[in-house]
Design a protein around this motif. Structure first.
Motif, PDB file in Angstrom:
ATOM      1  N   ASP A 171      -2.016  -1.595  -1.709  1.00  0.00           N
ATOM      2  CA  ASP A 171      -0.950  -2.148  -2.531  1.00  0.00           C
ATOM      3  C   ASP A 171       0.242  -1.200  -2.550  1.00  0.00           C
ATOM      4  O   ASP A 171       0.390  -0.389  -3.461  1.00  0.00           O
ATOM      5  CB  ASP A 171      -1.445  -2.403  -3.953  1.00  0.00           C
ATOM      6  N   LEU A 172       1.100  -1.316  -1.555  1.00  0.00           N
ATOM      7  CA  LEU A 172       2.300  -0.504  -1.506  1.00  0.00           C
ATOM      8  C   LEU A 172       3.421  -1.229  -2.224  1.00  0.00           C
ATOM      9  O   LEU A 172       3.527  -2.453  -2.160  1.00  0.00           O
ATOM     10  CB  LEU A 172       2.722  -0.249  -0.056  1.00  0.00           C
ATOM     11  N   THR A 173       4.249  -0.455  -2.905  1.00  0.00           N
ATOM     12  CA  THR A 173       5.425  -1.033  -3.544  1.00  0.00           C
ATOM     13  C   THR A 173       6.431  -1.425  -2.465  1.00  0.00           C
ATOM     14  O   THR A 173       6.305  -1.012  -1.296  1.00  0.00           O
ATOM     15  CB  THR A 173       6.085  -0.030  -4.503  1.00  0.00           C
ATOM     16  N   SER A 174       7.432  -2.188  -2.842  1.00  0.00           N
ATOM     17  CA  SER A 174       8.447  -2.577  -1.857  1.00  0.00           C
ATOM     18  C   SER A 174       9.167  -1.355  -1.301  1.00  0.00           C
ATOM     19  O   SER A 174       9.481  -1.291  -0.111  1.00  0.00           O
ATOM     20  CB  SER A 174       9.431  -3.574  -2.449  1.00  0.00           C
ATOM     21  N   ARG A 175       9.389  -0.362  -2.138  1.00  0.00           N
ATOM     22  CA  ARG A 175      10.050   0.870  -1.672  1.00  0.00           C
ATOM     23  C   ARG A 175       9.141   1.625  -0.703  1.00  0.00           C
ATOM     24  O   ARG A 175       9.596   2.138   0.315  1.00  0.00           O
ATOM     25  CB  ARG A 175      10.421   1.749  -2.873  1.00  0.00           C
ATOM     26  N   GLU A 176       7.846   1.688  -1.013  1.00  0.00           N
ATOM     27  CA  GLU A 176       6.901   2.353  -0.114  1.00  0.00           C
ATOM     28  C   GLU A 176       6.827   1.627   1.228  1.00  0.00           C
ATOM     29  O   GLU A 176       6.752   2.263   2.276  1.00  0.00           O
ATOM     30  CB  GLU A 176       5.511   2.428  -0.753  1.00  0.00           C
ATOM     31  N   LYS A 177       6.889   0.308   1.205  1.00  0.00           N
ATOM     32  CA  LYS A 177       6.892  -0.465   2.452  1.00  0.00           C
ATOM     33  C   LYS A 177       8.144  -0.172   3.264  1.00  0.00           C
ATOM     34  O   LYS A 177       8.092  -0.031   4.486  1.00  0.00           O
ATOM     35  CB  LYS A 177       6.793  -1.964   2.157  1.00  0.00           C
ATOM     36  N   TYR A 213       7.248  10.103  -1.495  1.00  0.00           N
ATOM     37  CA  TYR A 213       6.827   8.748  -1.147  1.00  0.00           C
ATOM     38  C   TYR A 213       5.847   8.760   0.025  1.00  0.00           C
ATOM     39  O   TYR A 213       4.829   8.067   0.003  1.00  0.00           O
ATOM     40  CB  TYR A 213       8.025   7.866  -0.794  1.00  0.00           C
ATOM     41  N   LYS A 245      -2.490   6.430  -0.571  1.00  0.00           N
ATOM     42  CA  LYS A 245      -2.877   5.030  -0.789  1.00  0.00           C
ATOM     43  C   LYS A 245      -3.561   4.425   0.435  1.00  0.00           C
ATOM     44  O   LYS A 245      -4.485   3.629   0.306  1.00  0.00           O
ATOM     45  CB  LYS A 245      -1.650   4.178  -1.138  1.00  0.00           C
TER      46      LYS A 245
END
Length: 69
Positions: free
Chosen positions: A2-8, A37, A44
């Protein structure tokens, strides 16, 4: 995974071989924030390097393609 949009977003640049400075410029973050990040992303995803992350992502994509066919 489950990566955040920023992590993606950062993962996208990271696997395209952008360095911290280039990612920082693209995302309007500091290099230290980018580094943080990337460390979170590695944690993660359960990997310890860019190569491992890329191989994992390629494996996931391949599994999705096989499942869809």
């Amino acid at each position: 995974m489950d990566l955040t949009s920023r992590e993606k977003e950062i993962t996208f640049y990271w696997v395209l071989d952008y360095d911290y400075k280039q990612i920082a410029k693209q995302t309007h973050l500091s290099e230290n924030t980018v580094r943080t990040y990337i460390n979170r992303i590695h944690t993660k995803m359960g990997v310890h390097s860019k190569t491992s992350l890329l191989l994992l992502l390629l494996g996931i994509k391949r599994n999705i393609e096989i499942t869809i066919k």
